[in-house]
Structure formats: structure tokens, C-alpha cells
Design an enzyme around this catalytic site. Structure first.
Site, short mmCIF file in Angstrom:
data_model
loop_
_atom_site.label_atom_id
_atom_site.label_comp_id
_atom_site.label_asym_id
_atom_site.label_seq_id
_atom_site.Cartn_x
_atom_site.Cartn_y
_atom_site.Cartn_z
N THR A 103 0.81 -1.22 0.00
CA THR A 103 0.00 0.00 0.00
C THR A 103 0.84 1.26 0.00
OG1 THR A 103 -0.12 0.12 2.42
CG2 THR A 103 -1.82 -1.17 1.30
N HIS A 123 3.17 -8.06 7.82
CA HIS A 123 4.21 -7.23 8.43
C HIS A 123 5.07 -8.05 9.38
CE1 HIS A 123 1.51 -3.41 7.76
NE2 HIS A 123 1.99 -3.91 6.64
#
Length: 517
Positions: free
Chosen positions: A136, A446
């Protein structure tokens, strides 16, 4: 010039100064900084996956053709695609328990052990540019306990990372309705926060061209012209490094398998940088017999809660969406609710051009708002990836088994995050759905901690503050896996900042040797 090797020739070098394994942002950072500071050094970058874009490593959002973009995403999905060929990309995330995003593939086995939470959402990308071809682009700075206290120059390193990634807080800051979104969020959430921890535009790795187009940063932006124009830097795609070679307590090179022919080659190197992700980086060290006590431990993901809301009181004369096939466009914005130690989660608030669920009436672009709250994980050594001694994966490397559980503190953080995201949604307008959705562990993508840095070789860290592996001279590790703190913010900026420090140390050593000669 940095180019991929000719498929029929595959002219692997016999020796290089620096071998970099992985072509994502961290590997690209090493190549860029070395090209800038030590242009005399020879560099080889090895990537297990294929080249999916031109220039190599660019973001798939920059591919104008929807069809070509889908092809690039599918080519990133490793040895096995989770969706049958020809399937609709919109169907990827239909399995809420194990969601798959375009350009990624799941860990087939070993993602959960009996009685544990596991990481059902654990996913990878395999392509030049790594996950940065699909991300993103969010690049918030860490704050509070997210920061690494033993790095006195962390702010300077973060600034350098922002330069390399071409980070801007302004590209989408002026999007229609963005000010309204931020003002309402601020009224609901800013009380008691330090000035730099208040609601604000999200720093994004994106730039806007003069004709209004957006260029999303991938590893190609980090490589930059400095690397592309460096005649001593070469990128080899579909080249699987199967072993880091050592001579006593010093690195000596790498063994590479040409995925196109199956042939293996040994390449001598003065320095080796393992810049794979937080799972495949420790996997390669394990396969190489380099197994410090902390290897694969302190694995952490960011538990994620999402909600959606329809903004009320929005103006009716907002311009039409600039595109129907891109989630974030010129008519939609991204806002940031920063992490604080008192509220240990971070919010990414994205205005959309369409609703993720069916709703009645016309949708004003930017008036449907998605809220994603990422939580800091309670770190524990028992959260780890364990590698098999006798079973291999599709790439011939040790198979992975994940051990991962939530602590009581994690449950408390998740509960507080749910309350916070509901309050934020209500401040904006009409929530879409009764309750926020908690994503399965691993869905944030992540992953961190498995190659963590530290100040001493005490069994809790794999490398020193510059990324050099303890007890193996010349071997560096890079990427999000080296981050030692529990973070909630998107980790790419921090991972690149830490790679800058390691690359500078190698450059200093190379330059010192050259001066002596």
C-alpha cells in the site's frame, strides 16, 4: 546497467565484492547506497522469483493494463498459485479464515501447531521487488516504544529511508473529503496526544506526475538511476540462493541455483547480505548451518482489525473517481492515526472509490472509508519459525513450521483496538456492519523479529546494530526481520532505514580497503 540476466546465457560472475540475496526494498537499499558510496564495488543481486515489470521491481499499480497487471500478480505467486489459472482476481480474499491477496501465496503446511494460534494468513511474494511490488506504500515513522533506543541516529536513518522510497505526506493529502475525515478523527482521537502523534495525512511512497498520474514506489525507486546506471551492479532473477558459504568465522560467498536450468554455481563474495523476508531470511541461514540462538525467534505479526463506514454529511459535488480499477486514486485519501504507548495500535484510514459491501444509493468517491487498526505484538521468544532437518519446501530449502500464540496482553490490546476503531468509525458516519472484523493472524504481512538486531551477542539477537551477524564476519542481514521492537506501524520505512546503516558500514570497509591498496 542493472538488468536481468539473459535467459539463455545466465552469465553468473565467479566473484563479486557484495552478493545481495533478495531484491525487495532492503536489498535494493544496499545496492543503491553501495552504488552511491562505493561505485568501484562489484554487486550481484539474486532474486528467486521472476521479473514482472519494466523497470524491474516497479509497483504493479503502475502497470496501466489491468490484464497485464493480473499477469504480473500471478507470476509473483511462487511455485503454486492459490487460485486456479484464469480465476477472477476479485475472488482471492473470499476465504476469510485464510485470505489471499493478489500477488501473494500462502504457506501450504506448518502454519499452525496444535493448541496454538498459528499464522493462518502467513503469505509471501516471489518476484523482483518482493512484496513492495504489491504494497500500500504506507511509510509512517515509528514512535514511542516502536523506536529502537540504542540507535542514536535513527531519525537521520529514517530521513534517508524517506529519500530512497520517495515518501510524501502531500500526494493524497488534498483529496476530496480527506480534510473532513481527518477533522472528525482528530476530534474523536487526538485528545492527550503529542503533536506529532495526532491524526494526519499518511506518509506514502508515491509521487504525482505533472499530468496528475500517481507513480507508486517499488524497489525500482529505491534502486534508482544510481544503481541502474552502475555497470558493476547486476540483477539475476529466478536465481535461488541455497547456501551462504563460509570459511571458518568469515563469509566466503553463495551457492546459487539457476531456476531456469537447475544448475548450481558457487560465487565468491567478500560480503553477503541476506535481504530476504522475515521467514525466508532465517531459512537460508539455517540451511547454511548458521544458527545463532535467536534465529527465527521473536517472530511477530501485527494483529489487524478492520471496519468500514459511510461518511455522512459529504458534499454532493465531489468529482468522479479517476479510475475504476485502482483502490486509491486521485479522488481518495489515506489518513494516519499514529501509535502511542498508551494506545498501542496504529490506524490506516483509506477512502475508497466504491463500497466493499453492497449499499443502496450512489456512492460519492471517497465517502466510503476503510479503517485498519494494526496492533503491536507482545514479543516472546517462543513465537518462532522452526525449520525442518529433513523436509524441504518447493524451492528445496528447509520446510517451515510456525509456533505462534497470543498472550493476555495481546488480547487486551485487541480489545482496546476494537473499541478505538468503533469510536473512530462512529465519528465519521454510518458504520457498515455491526462489528469490526478481526483478521486472522499473519494477514498484515508485516512479519518482523526473526533476525533481530541487538547490542550484544547474548542469545537474544542475530545481528549487531549495523546488521552484521554475530560471529560471521562479512555476513549481514536486512529487512523487516531485523526490527527488534514491537511495532504497530507499517515496518518498511524502518526496515529500509536499518539497511542504510548496514550498507554504509560495508561501503566504509570497501573504501578503506581500496585506499590502503
Amino acid at each position: 546497467m542493472i538488468t536481468t540476466a539473459v535467459p539463455s546465457a545466465r552469465p553468473y560472475p565467479a566473484v563479486v565484492d557484495v552478493a545481495i540475496i533478495g531484491s525487495g526494498p532492503a536489498g535494493a537499499t544496499y545496492a543503491r547506497i553501495l552504488s552511491e558510496l562505493s561505485p568501484q564495488a562489484s554487486i550481484a543481486i539474486f532474486e528467486a522469483g521472476p521479473t514482472i515489470s519494466d523497470p524491474p521491481g516497479s509497483h504493479v499499480k503502475n502497470i496501466a493494463s489491468v490484464q497485464d497487471r493480473e499477469v504480473a500478480q500471478r507470476r509473483s505467486e511462487g511455485k503454486v498459485s492459490a487460485v486456479p489459472s484464469g480465476g477472477n482476481l476479485a475472488e482471492y480474499a473470499r476465504d476469510v479464515a485464510r485470505p489471499v491477496r493478489p500477488g501473494t501465496f500462502l504457506l501450504d503446511d506448518g502454519w499452525q501447531q496444535p493448541g496454538e494460534t498459528g499464522l493462518p494468513g502467513l503469505a509471501f511474494s516471489s518476484n523482483v521487488g518482493g512484496m513492495a511490488a504489491h504494497w500500500t506504500g504506507a511509510c509512517p515513522r515509528p514512535g514511542g516504544s516502536e523506536r529502537i533506543a540504542f540507535l542514536p541516529n535513527m531519525d537521520e536513518l529514517l530521513s534517508e529511508a524517506e529519500r530512497l522510497l520517495s515518501v510524501s505526506s502531500e500526494a493524497l493529502a488534498g483529496a476530496p473529503l480527506a480534510d473532513l475525515v481527518r477533522s472528525r478523527l482528530s476530534a474523536a482521537l487526538d485528545d492527550g496526544r503529542a503533536h506529532d502523534r495526532r491524526v494526519q495525512p499518511m506518509p506514502l511512497a508515491v509521487r504525482r506526475t505533472d499530468d496528475g498520474r500517481f507513480i507508486w514506489s517499488g524497489a525500482d525507486v529505491v534502486f534508482g538511476d544510481e544503481t541502474r546506471n552502475n555497470p558493476r551492479a547486476r540483477l539475476f532473477d529466478e536465481s535461488v540462493v541455497v547456501r551462504v558459504l563460509t570459511d571458518g568465522d568469515e563469509v566466503s560467498g553463495v551457492r546459487v541455483r539457476d531456476a531456469k536450468s537447475g544448475d548450481e554455481h558457487e560465487i565468491a563474495a567478500r560480503y553477503v547480505v541476506v535481504a530476504a523476508d522475515a521467514l525466508r531470511g532465517p531459512q537460508l541461514l539455517f540451511a547454511s548451518g548458521i544458527r545463532p540462538e535467536a534465529l527465527g525467534r521473536y517472530l511477530n505479526d501485527q494483529p489487524q482489525i478492520v471496519h468500514a463506514v459511510r461518511l455522512t454529511g459529504a458534499m454532493d459535488d465531489v468529482p468522479a473517481a479517476s479510475s475504476s480499477d485502482t483502490t486509491i486514486t486521485a479522488q481518495s485519501g489515506v489518513s494516519w492515526v499514529p501509535f502511542t504507548d498508551e494506545q498501542p495500535f496504529h490506524g490506516q484510514v483509506m477512502q475508497l472509490d466504491a463500497s466493499p459491501v453492497p449499499i443502496s444509493g450512489d456512492v460519492i468517491p471517497g465517502s466510503i472509508v476503510g479503517l485498519g487498526w494494526f496492533c503491536a505484538k507482545d514479543l516472546q521468544a517462543s513465537d518462532r519459525v522452526v525449520f525442518s532437518e529433513n523436509t524441504t519446501d518447493a524451492y528445496g530449502l528447509p520446510a517451515m513450521n510456525i509456533h505462534y500464540t497470543f498472550t493476555e496482553r495481546d488480547e487486551q490490546t485487541l480489545s482496546a483496538a476494537r473499541q478505538s476503531v468503533v469510536a473512530a468509525a462512529r465519528s465519521l458516519g454510518e458504520p457498515l456492519g455491526d462489528q469490526p472484523l478481526t483478521f486472522p493472524a499473519g494477514a498484515s504481512l508485516h512479519y518482523q523479529g526473526t533476525l533481530r538486531m541487538g547490542t550484544s551477542n547474548d542469545g537474544t539477537a542475530v545481528c549487531d546494530p549495523a546488521g552484521q551477524v554475530w560471529d560471521v564476519r562479512g555476513l549481514f542481514v536486512a529487512g523487516n526481520g531485523v526490527i527488534p521492537t514491537p511495532t504497530a506501524c507499517n515496518p518498511t520505512l524502518t526496515g529500509v532505514a536499518l539497511a542504510v546503516a548496514g550498507a554504509r558500514q560495508i561501503a566504509e570497509s570497501i573504501n578503506s580497503t581500496s585506499t590502503e591498496k
